[in-house]
Scaffold this motif. Structure first.
Motif: not given
Ligand code: HSE
Length: 437
Positions: A288-300
């Motif tokens: 499997n794959n996964a992409v963990f994104v950290q954004a200023e407003a959205a958070g994780s």
């Protein structure tokens, strides 16, 4: 019955993804027409050999070897040939002729993306590529549209299923690298020549695409630092496990700040890393794959699912076909790829990382002090020290595992070079970066 207008779809390539795209287009014609407001007609499938065996039964009269003629009579061209040529020329022809293009070709986008996006903008066409990263996982559209009003700070991605499968077997089953690779090959996860996956080339292309999108900056694949997983030993995986980490091949795209917190640019890198076992990425098993994104407003945020597979990837391709078709129905110009930020793309040496180094050292008085001095000389602060006597391969030596605090990657690299040439160090057994803490 509603009379829909017809949009002609040209499919280039009928491999494992292409043949599933064709089958789904034929099977779900009525449903897709209702969603789009136009009938999607599979006008033809361009292949090299019209008599080759396919994964699914498709009407033989759809096949042609004349890709150019097929393209010129189509509204939407789906390129699933892969590789640089003839994919690049055929996509250029499609865009120039006014067709929208859907592709899953990460190698082409990571290498020639900017010129193709420029061409699409010039002619007012659209280039869609959801299938290029993460197979079935929606990640391109979230970065491009859903997060367009936010500011992405960092992406940690498991974007290569083959290497995740191998590392997962090493972690869960205690396999060494060669055995895990052999199993991945036997099960069809790894290709006959696994270089592109195990040396991180595939992940680096995906990192270039993700970083370009996330930071509104052109990031060429040549600017992505790349290390594969062939140097990851069973011993390092076991030691990581004891310390509460799992080894994952990560694609890391991030904003780089100086000590004062001022942004200096961005960096993109692919390398094996130690991920804490309670991090969401540690729970990504198998291929499997996964992409963990950290954004200023959205958070994780985490996007997870099948990163490859014919029918799974076909889902992403068809989503793009529907988007392209809706645009044809609604009219209006395409939206250009955003490179408005044009941030400097920095060398990995400018990133801030943490190391966990396993050293085989001479077991005599003063050795610990001399090793500590090497770290101090390079301005690197040591966080943890673990000594295990009797586990080394050589008599009279001890195994020393040193975890550092965050430091400049260039200082950490210099530190390891000094350690390797120190009299106290018999061998540097493994060096892995810690990410996700
Ligand atoms: N070879 C890739 C992987 C799939 O193992 O994830 C296609 O990108």
């Amino acid at each position: 019955m509603i009379e829909y207008r017809t949009l002609r779809i040209a499919l280039l390539g009928a491999g494992s993804v292409g043949s599933q795209v064709a089958a789904l287009l034929l099977e779900h014609g009525d449903e897709l027409a209702a969603r789009v407001g136009a009938r999607l007609e599979l006008a033809g499938i361009a292949v090299r050999d019209t008599t080759a065996q396919r994964d699914t039964d498709l009407p033989s009269d759809l096949f042609t070897t004349d890709a150019e003629e097929l393209i010129l009579g189509s509204d939407i061209v789906v390129e699933l040939i892969g590789g640089l040529e003839p994919a690049r020329s055929l996509i250029s022809l499609a865009l120039t002729s006014g067709a929208d293009v859907v592709t899953g070709n990460k190698a082409l986008l990571a290498t020639h993306g900017p010129e193709l996006f420029d061409l699409a903008e010039q002619v007012g066409a659209q280039l869609y590529y959801e299938a290029a990263v993460g197979g079935a996982i929606p990640i391109i559209r979230p970065l491009r549209d859903s997060l367009a009003g936010d500011r992405v700070d960092r992406i940690l991605g498991i974007v290569n299923g083959t290497t995740n499968y191998i590392l997962d077997r090493m972690d869960q089953g205690g396999d060494d690298f060669d055995d895990a690779l052999a199993t991945a090959t036997a099960l069809g996860y790894a290709e006959a020549d696994p270089t592109g996956d195990i040396e991180g080339y595939d992940a680096a292309q995906k990192a270039a695409i993700l970083a370009s999108l996330a930071f509104h900056t052109t990031v060429p694949v040549s600017a992505v630092h790349r290390e594969g997983i062939t140097g990851v030993t069973a011993e390092a995986v076991e030691s990581a496990k004891r310390a509460g980490y799992v080894v994952k091949l990560l694609a890391i795209c991030e904003r780089v700040r100086d000590a004062a917190g001022d942004e200096q640019g961005i960096s993109a890198r692919v390398h094996p890393a130690l991920v804490p076992r309670d991090h969401p990425l540690a729970a990504v098993h198998g291929a499997n794959n996964a992409v963990f994104v950290q954004a200023e407003a959205a958070g994780s945020l985490m996007f997870y699912g099948a990163g490859a597979g014919g029918i799974q990837t076909a889902s992403a391709v068809l989503g793009d076909v529907v988007s392209a078709a809706r645009r044809h129905v609604a009219g209006g110009p395409g939206v250009a790829e955003s490179t408005s930020a044009s941030l400097p793309v920095l060398d990995i040496g400018r990133a801030t990382t943490r190391y966990r180094a396993t050293l085989e050292v001479v077991d005599r008085p003063g050795v610990l002090a001399s090793i500590a001095q090497v770290f101090s000389d390079h301005g690197v602060s040591v966080e943890t020290v673990e000594q295990r006597v009797g586990e080394s391969e050589t008599d009279g030596t001890a195994s020393l595992v040193i975890g550092t605090h965050a430091a400049a990657e260039s200082d950490l690299q210099d530190c390891v070079t000094s350690l390797a040439s120190s009299d106290a160090v018999v061998a540097v057994r493994s060096v892995l970066r810690i990410e996700g803490e």
